[in-house]
Scaffold this active site. Structure first.
Site, PDB file in Angstrom:
ATOM      1  N   CYS A 184       4.886   0.135  21.004  1.00  0.00           N
ATOM      2  CA  CYS A 184       4.557  -1.441  20.908  1.00  0.00           C
ATOM      3  C   CYS A 184       3.447  -1.964  21.839  1.00  0.00           C
ATOM      4  O   CYS A 184       2.517  -2.502  21.198  1.00  0.00           O
ATOM      5  CB  CYS A 184       5.701  -2.259  20.790  1.00  0.00           C
ATOM      6  SG  CYS A 184       6.430  -2.283  22.465  1.00  0.00           S
ATOM      7  N   HIS A 210       9.685  -5.551  23.910  1.00  0.00           N
ATOM      8  CA  HIS A 210       9.136  -5.384  22.755  1.00  0.00           C
ATOM      9  C   HIS A 210       7.894  -6.405  22.529  1.00  0.00           C
ATOM     10  O   HIS A 210       8.132  -7.474  22.677  1.00  0.00           O
ATOM     11  CB  HIS A 210      10.113  -4.901  21.543  1.00  0.00           C
ATOM     12  CG  HIS A 210       9.441  -4.687  20.326  1.00  0.00           C
ATOM     13  ND1 HIS A 210       8.929  -3.422  20.331  1.00  0.00           N
ATOM     14  CD2 HIS A 210       9.172  -5.246  19.218  1.00  0.00           C
ATOM     15  CE1 HIS A 210       8.228  -3.247  19.111  1.00  0.00           C
ATOM     16  NE2 HIS A 210       8.302  -4.322  18.240  1.00  0.00           N
ATOM     17  N   HIS A 227       3.438  -4.678  14.173  1.00  0.00           N
ATOM     18  CA  HIS A 227       4.170  -4.200  15.465  1.00  0.00           C
ATOM     19  C   HIS A 227       4.571  -2.608  15.186  1.00  0.00           C
ATOM     20  O   HIS A 227       4.563  -1.960  14.093  1.00  0.00           O
ATOM     21  CB  HIS A 227       5.545  -4.719  16.209  1.00  0.00           C
ATOM     22  CG  HIS A 227       6.536  -4.769  15.170  1.00  0.00           C
ATOM     23  ND1 HIS A 227       7.676  -4.286  15.459  1.00  0.00           N
ATOM     24  CD2 HIS A 227       6.902  -5.065  13.850  1.00  0.00           C
ATOM     25  CE1 HIS A 227       8.648  -4.395  14.580  1.00  0.00           C
ATOM     26  NE2 HIS A 227       8.045  -4.856  13.524  1.00  0.00           N
TER      27      HIS A 227
END
Length: 198
Positions: free
Chosen positions: A92, A144, A156
């Site tokens: 990510c 994240h 993402h």
């Protein structure tokens, strides 16, 4: 508008690893123009570095069209823990870092929590395309990160076994884990954000 957005995503995802054909390119251009994001067209989605930002007073948010174009070009790239390129795959924060470096010439820190610390906190209602969205997915804050692209959507690299994809902030999973939104500000305000090496 949601149906049109979904149709666009299906078209983009099917062509994610191939060079965009004229029809998909036209569909994407139309959607970006409708969203007010199409400022310049990136003709080559070959993941090459584009012109660097030269005006330090200009915010990264002003480059929203380039960021959205760039993120769309990475749809379908495989997830790889620690990955930071389209050739090897992304995690990510590697994905976010690569997009910002290749699109606007800014080198963000490597890890999601470092990216959160180096950017300016904003309210969710203030989100604009190009802003960062953070989530608690590993029982710790800012574990994240993704890039907001408008219409309550973000792109993402989710997890092992997946690919770079678009998700909806309104989905229960992401709503429960939402940690906050951040904006990458000009270099002098970004708390550690640096210029990409020449």
């Amino acid at each position: 508008m949601s149906r049109w957005f979904c149709a666009l995503l299906l078209a983009c995802a099917s062509a994610a690893q191939a060079a965009p054909d004229a029809e998909n390119s036209e569909i994407m251009d139309r959607w970006l123009a409708e969203q007010g994001l199409l400022l310049t067209r990136i003709e080559d989605m070959g993941y090459e570095v584009v012109d660097k930002v030269t005006d330090r007073a200009q915010t990264v948010a002003d480059q929203a069209a380039d960021l959205v174009n760039s993120t769309m070009g990475f749809l379908g790239v495989p997830y790889k823990f620690g990955g930071s390129s389209a050739a090897t795959g992304f995690d990510c924060s590697g994905f976010v870092r690569a997009v910002y470096e290749q699109t606007v010439g800014l080198l963000l820190p490597r890890r999601a929590e470092q990216q959160a610390a180096a950017t300016r906190s904003i309210d969710r209602k203030e989100l604009r395309p190009g802003d960062l969205v953070f989530f608690n997915t590993m029982r710790r804050n800012f574990s994240h990160v993704g890039i907001y692209v408008g219409d309550d959507k973000f792109i993402h690299a989710p997890h092992s076994g997946s690919r770079v994809r678009l998700d909806d902030l309104g989905r229960a999973y992401w709503t429960r884990r939402f940690n906050g939104a951040r904006r990458v500000t000009p270099l002098e305000d970004a708390g550690g954000t640096q210029s990409a090496p020449q």
